[in-house]
Write a protein that holds these residues in place. Structure first.
Motif, PDB file in Angstrom:
ATOM      1  N   THR A 151       0.838  -1.207   0.000  1.00 50.27           N
ATOM      2  CA  THR A 151       0.000   0.000   0.000  1.00 50.27           C
ATOM      3  C   THR A 151       0.867   1.248   0.000  1.00 50.27           C
ATOM      4  OG1 THR A 151      -1.692  -1.181   1.283  1.00 50.27           O
ATOM      5  CG2 THR A 151      -1.857   1.221   1.197  1.00 50.27           C
ATOM      6  N   ASN A 152       0.555   2.180  -0.911  1.00 48.34           N
ATOM      7  CA  ASN A 152       1.181   3.501  -0.870  1.00 48.34           C
ATOM      8  C   ASN A 152       0.098   4.568  -0.971  1.00 48.34           C
ATOM      9  OD1 ASN A 152       0.480   3.610  -3.583  1.00 48.34           O
ATOM     10  ND2 ASN A 152       2.571   3.889  -4.349  1.00 48.34           N
ATOM     11  N   SER A 153       0.477   5.828  -1.225  1.00 47.66           N
ATOM     12  CA  SER A 153      -0.502   6.918  -1.219  1.00 47.66           C
ATOM     13  C   SER A 153      -1.537   6.801  -2.325  1.00 47.66           C
ATOM     14  CB  SER A 153       0.219   8.266  -1.336  1.00 47.66           C
ATOM     15  OG  SER A 153       0.946   8.340  -2.545  1.00 47.66           O
ATOM     16  N   THR A 154      -1.225   6.046  -3.387  1.00 48.53           N
ATOM     17  CA  THR A 154      -2.189   5.840  -4.463  1.00 48.53           C
ATOM     18  C   THR A 154      -3.219   4.784  -4.096  1.00 48.53           C
ATOM     19  OG1 THR A 154      -0.612   6.484  -6.170  1.00 48.53           O
ATOM     20  CG2 THR A 154      -2.437   5.100  -6.872  1.00 48.53           C
ATOM     21  N   GLY A 155      -2.773   3.744  -3.421  1.00 47.17           N
ATOM     22  CA  GLY A 155      -3.680   2.657  -3.060  1.00 47.17           C
ATOM     23  C   GLY A 155      -2.923   1.365  -2.812  1.00 47.17           C
ATOM     24  N   ARG A 156      -3.631   0.263  -2.887  1.00 47.71           N
ATOM     25  CA  ARG A 156      -3.051  -1.048  -2.599  1.00 47.71           C
ATOM     26  C   ARG A 156      -2.992  -1.896  -3.854  1.00 47.71           C
ATOM     27  NH1 ARG A 156      -6.164  -4.579   1.744  1.00 47.71           N
ATOM     28  NH2 ARG A 156      -7.639  -4.680   0.005  1.00 47.71           N
ATOM     29  N   MET A 157      -1.919  -2.663  -3.988  1.00 52.28           N
ATOM     30  CA  MET A 157      -1.779  -3.596  -5.096  1.00 52.28           C
ATOM     31  C   MET A 157      -1.282  -4.932  -4.568  1.00 52.28           C
ATOM     32  SD  MET A 157       1.728  -4.100  -5.423  1.00 52.28           S
ATOM     33  CE  MET A 157       1.986  -4.629  -7.101  1.00 52.28           C
ATOM     34  N   ARG A 158      -1.456  -5.974  -5.378  1.00 51.80           N
ATOM     35  CA  ARG A 158      -0.944  -7.306  -5.063  1.00 51.80           C
ATOM     36  C   ARG A 158       0.134  -7.676  -6.062  1.00 51.80           C
ATOM     37  NH1 ARG A 158      -4.642 -10.682  -2.303  1.00 51.80           N
ATOM     38  NH2 ARG A 158      -5.348  -9.537  -0.460  1.00 51.80           N
ATOM     39  N   THR A 159       1.227  -8.243  -5.575  1.00 45.23           N
ATOM     40  CA  THR A 159       2.299  -8.644  -6.477  1.00 45.23           C
ATOM     41  C   THR A 159       1.871  -9.836  -7.329  1.00 45.23           C
ATOM     42  OG1 THR A 159       3.276 -10.147  -4.851  1.00 45.23           O
ATOM     43  CG2 THR A 159       4.055  -7.874  -4.842  1.00 45.23           C
ATOM     44  N   LYS A 160       2.395  -9.888  -8.543  1.00 42.91           N
ATOM     45  CA  LYS A 160       2.208 -11.074  -9.369  1.00 42.91           C
ATOM     46  C   LYS A 160       3.082 -12.206  -8.848  1.00 42.91           C
ATOM     47  CE  LYS A 160       1.124  -8.481 -13.581  1.00 42.91           C
ATOM     48  NZ  LYS A 160       1.542  -8.179 -14.974  1.00 42.91           N
ATOM     49  N   GLN A 161       4.195 -11.838  -8.225  1.00 41.37           N
ATOM     50  CA  GLN A 161       5.095 -12.834  -7.656  1.00 41.37           C
ATOM     51  C   GLN A 161       4.452 -13.468  -6.419  1.00 41.37           C
ATOM     52  OE1 GLN A 161       5.847  -9.656  -8.287  1.00 41.37           O
ATOM     53  NE2 GLN A 161       7.640  -9.550  -9.599  1.00 41.37           N
ATOM     54  N   GLU A 162       4.631 -14.782  -6.282  1.00 41.83           N
ATOM     55  CA  GLU A 162       4.123 -15.510  -5.129  1.00 41.83           C
ATOM     56  C   GLU A 162       5.303 -15.952  -4.272  1.00 41.83           C
ATOM     57  OE1 GLU A 162       0.481 -18.478  -4.761  1.00 41.83           O
ATOM     58  OE2 GLU A 162       2.245 -19.508  -5.552  1.00 41.83           O
ATOM     59  N   PHE A 163       5.110 -15.915  -2.952  1.00 40.31           N
ATOM     60  CA  PHE A 163       6.179 -16.209  -2.019  1.00 40.31           C
ATOM     61  C   PHE A 163       5.819 -17.436  -1.188  1.00 40.31           C
ATOM     62  CE2 PHE A 163       6.275 -11.856  -3.258  1.00 40.31           C
ATOM     63  CZ  PHE A 163       7.627 -11.581  -3.446  1.00 40.31           C
ATOM     64  N   VAL A 164       6.835 -18.268  -0.926  1.00 45.03           N
ATOM     65  CA  VAL A 164       6.637 -19.582  -0.322  1.00 45.03           C
ATOM     66  C   VAL A 164       7.234 -19.606   1.087  1.00 45.03           C
ATOM     67  CG1 VAL A 164       7.204 -22.036  -0.497  1.00 45.03           C
ATOM     68  CG2 VAL A 164       6.615 -20.737  -2.561  1.00 45.03           C
ATOM     69  N   ASN A 165       6.435 -20.074   2.035  1.00 40.39           N
ATOM     70  CA  ASN A 165       6.857 -20.206   3.426  1.00 40.39           C
ATOM     71  C   ASN A 165       7.603 -21.529   3.597  1.00 40.39           C
ATOM     72  OD1 ASN A 165       7.135 -20.333   6.182  1.00 40.39           O
ATOM     73  ND2 ASN A 165       4.956 -20.048   6.643  1.00 40.39           N
ATOM     74  N   LEU A 166       8.915 -21.474   3.811  1.00 36.99           N
ATOM     75  CA  LEU A 166       9.728 -22.686   3.919  1.00 36.99           C
ATOM     76  C   LEU A 166       9.297 -23.595   5.057  1.00 36.99           C
ATOM     77  CD1 LEU A 166      13.330 -21.276   3.241  1.00 36.99           C
ATOM     78  CD2 LEU A 166      11.994 -22.778   1.757  1.00 36.99           C
ATOM     79  N   ASP A 167       8.694 -23.023   6.076  1.00 35.33           N
ATOM     80  CA  ASP A 167       8.275 -23.829   7.232  1.00 35.33           C
ATOM     81  C   ASP A 167       7.013 -24.644   6.960  1.00 35.33           C
ATOM     82  OD1 ASP A 167      10.392 -22.898   8.766  1.00 35.33           O
ATOM     83  OD2 ASP A 167       9.259 -21.157   9.497  1.00 35.33           O
ATOM     84  N   LYS A 168       6.368 -24.407   5.803  1.00 36.63           N
ATOM     85  CA  LYS A 168       5.094 -25.073   5.507  1.00 36.63           C
ATOM     86  C   LYS A 168       5.172 -25.958   4.272  1.00 36.63           C
ATOM     87  CE  LYS A 168       2.803 -23.012   8.848  1.00 36.63           C
ATOM     88  NZ  LYS A 168       2.183 -23.769   9.968  1.00 36.63           N
ATOM     89  N   VAL A 169       6.378 -26.278   3.807  1.00 42.28           N
ATOM     90  CA  VAL A 169       6.516 -27.062   2.575  1.00 42.28           C
ATOM     91  C   VAL A 169       7.314 -28.328   2.852  1.00 42.28           C
ATOM     92  CG1 VAL A 169       6.388 -25.007   1.123  1.00 42.28           C
ATOM     93  CG2 VAL A 169       8.625 -25.840   1.893  1.00 42.28           C
ATOM     94  N   TYR A 170       7.347 -29.222   1.848  1.00 37.79           N
ATOM     95  CA  TYR A 170       8.149 -30.448   1.936  1.00 37.79           C
ATOM     96  C   TYR A 170       9.534 -30.129   1.405  1.00 37.79           C
ATOM     97  CZ  TYR A 170       9.515 -35.354   1.410  1.00 37.79           C
ATOM     98  OH  TYR A 170      10.155 -36.560   1.498  1.00 37.79           O
ATOM     99  N   GLN A 171      10.541 -30.213   2.271  1.00 39.37           N
ATOM    100  CA  GLN A 171      11.897 -29.812   1.930  1.00 39.37           C
ATOM    101  C   GLN A 171      12.726 -31.009   1.454  1.00 39.37           C
ATOM    102  OE1 GLN A 171      13.638 -27.705   5.242  1.00 39.37           O
ATOM    103  NE2 GLN A 171      11.978 -26.213   5.365  1.00 39.37           N
ATOM    104  N   ILE A 172      13.139 -30.950   0.212  1.00 38.59           N
ATOM    105  CA  ILE A 172      14.065 -31.950  -0.331  1.00 38.59           C
ATOM    106  C   ILE A 172      15.500 -31.519  -0.041  1.00 38.59           C
ATOM    107  CG2 ILE A 172      14.873 -33.060  -2.454  1.00 38.59           C
ATOM    108  CD1 ILE A 172      11.996 -32.735  -3.527  1.00 38.59           C
TER     109      ILE A 172
END
Length: 364
Positions: free
Chosen positions: A195-216
């Motif tokens: 969020t900035n002074s213009t408004g809110r946006m969502r990134t196209k990039q997705e982020f992964v929580n390492l603590d919630k995935v299967y780690q090889i």
């Protein structure tokens, strides 16, 4: 008589030419702008009254034909325009690409220095071109590169479907760079809400929580995993890594079809689950661009085969991020247990090549 008529005619033409030169020499050189005397400009309307960089805007009113300067008040950002297109009652210009977002005045000035100001809201949503990493745990610091970050007021990791939004901490911000520290979250993956002074946006990039995935593999082999490579053994190193403190490197010998394998022969090897959606990871390229083929012992093809839809193009000398839907590749057949995940190269033909692998994950 003929001679006299010729003399009179030539003299007449000479005088006409001189007159023409006199008139021409008195004509004022211009830049093509309308020759309108400067006055006191007045505004009737500005349309639209809010827009993003690059948008076309029309100012209407009186006394506008001699406008020579258009400046957006925040940061004194000038707007380019064609003065030759001015009329006494209308002026067309574009919002500058580097406009600073938020409410501000646009200042119009004519050749006499007379000005008129008009309120305007510049729309400058944050835009993210690249990120330092797609994976995080609580406390991970991510650097975002893009535009319009200087007035950011809030950042969160969010999933609108699940209705979860956990606030991140803004560490620093400039116009083109935003540094944030990630929070603890129950989300497995999500986008960043900025969020900035213009408004809110969502990134196209997705982020992964390492603590919630299967780690090889992350900074070390995941639970039950070990090196099962063909040819030269793979080795964990702290000299190269995409995130954390370590990666695993593999030398692929010239003339051989080597393979790096992450093998799990223990009871912790996982049976098929349709809940897993993606395989993701980082690969640091070798001395030239190559293609690596991801292979598993749970796919339709045999382990070590080259399947076109499993191909990953790896640029030389840099860390390459990949994120592939399992449904788009030959990765896992229902009913099979996943015990081996590998990356194979056709060649190399000219010399030995070393690749590094980090954060090899299965993501739901």
């Amino acid at each position: 008589m003929i001679f006299n008529r010729f003399t009179r005619t030539a003299g007449f033409l000479f005088l006409t030419a001189l007159a023409g030169l006199g008139v021409s020499s008195c004509t004022k050189d211009t830049d093509g702008s309308p020759q309108i005397k400067p006055g006191n400009p007045a505004v009737t309307a500005l349309s639209p009254d809010s827009a993003a960089g690059g948008a076309l805007v029309t100012l209407t009113g009186t006394g506008l034909g001699d406008i020579r300067s258009i400046v957006f008040e925040k940061g004194n950002v000038p707007a380019g325009f064609q003065s030759t297109l001015n009329t006494e009652n209308a002026l067309i210009f574009r919002v500058p690409a580097d406009v600073l977002g938020g409410n501000q005045n646009i200042i119009f000035t004519n050749s006499a220095g007379n000005t008129v100001t008009v309120p305007f809201k510049a729309l400058a949503y944050p835009t993210v071109a690249s990120v330092s990493n797609y994976n995080f745990t609580k406390g991970t610091v991510l650097t975002l590169t893009g535009n319009n970050f200087d007035d950011v007021t809030a950042v969160a990791i969010a999933d609108s479907v699940k209705g979860i939004s956990d606030a991140a901490t803004v560490v620093s911000k400039t116009k083109t760079q935003l540094v944030v520290q990630m929070p603890a979250t129950t989300l497995t993956r999500g986008t960043l809400s900025i969020t900035n002074s213009t408004g809110r946006m969502r990134t196209k990039q997705e982020f992964v929580n390492l603590d919630k995935v299967y780690q090889i593999f992350t900074d070390a082999y995941g639970t039950g995993y070990q090196d099962g490579s063909w040819g030269d053994a793979a080795a964990v190193t702290t000299k190269e890594f995409a995130s954390g403190t370590a990666s695993v490197g593999k030398n692929f010998q010239k003339g051989n079809w080597h393979l790096i394998a992450f093998a799990n022969w223990s009871a912790s090897a996982i049976p098929y689950s349709a809940d897993y959606t993606y395989v993701t990871g980082w690969i640091k390229g070798a001395s030239a661009d190559y293609s690596l083929y991801l292979t598993t012992d749970a796919g339709k093809a045999g382990f070590g085969d080259f399947v076109d839809k499993n191909k990953i193009d790896v640029k030389a000398g840099v860390w390459n991020y990949f994120k592939i839907k399992l449904s788009d590749m030959d990765f896992w057949v229902a009913g099979k247990t996943l015990k081996q995940v590998g990356f194979r190269i056709q060649g190399p033909d000219k010399q030995d090549e070393t690749f590094y692998f980090d954060d090899i994950l299965l993501v739901k």
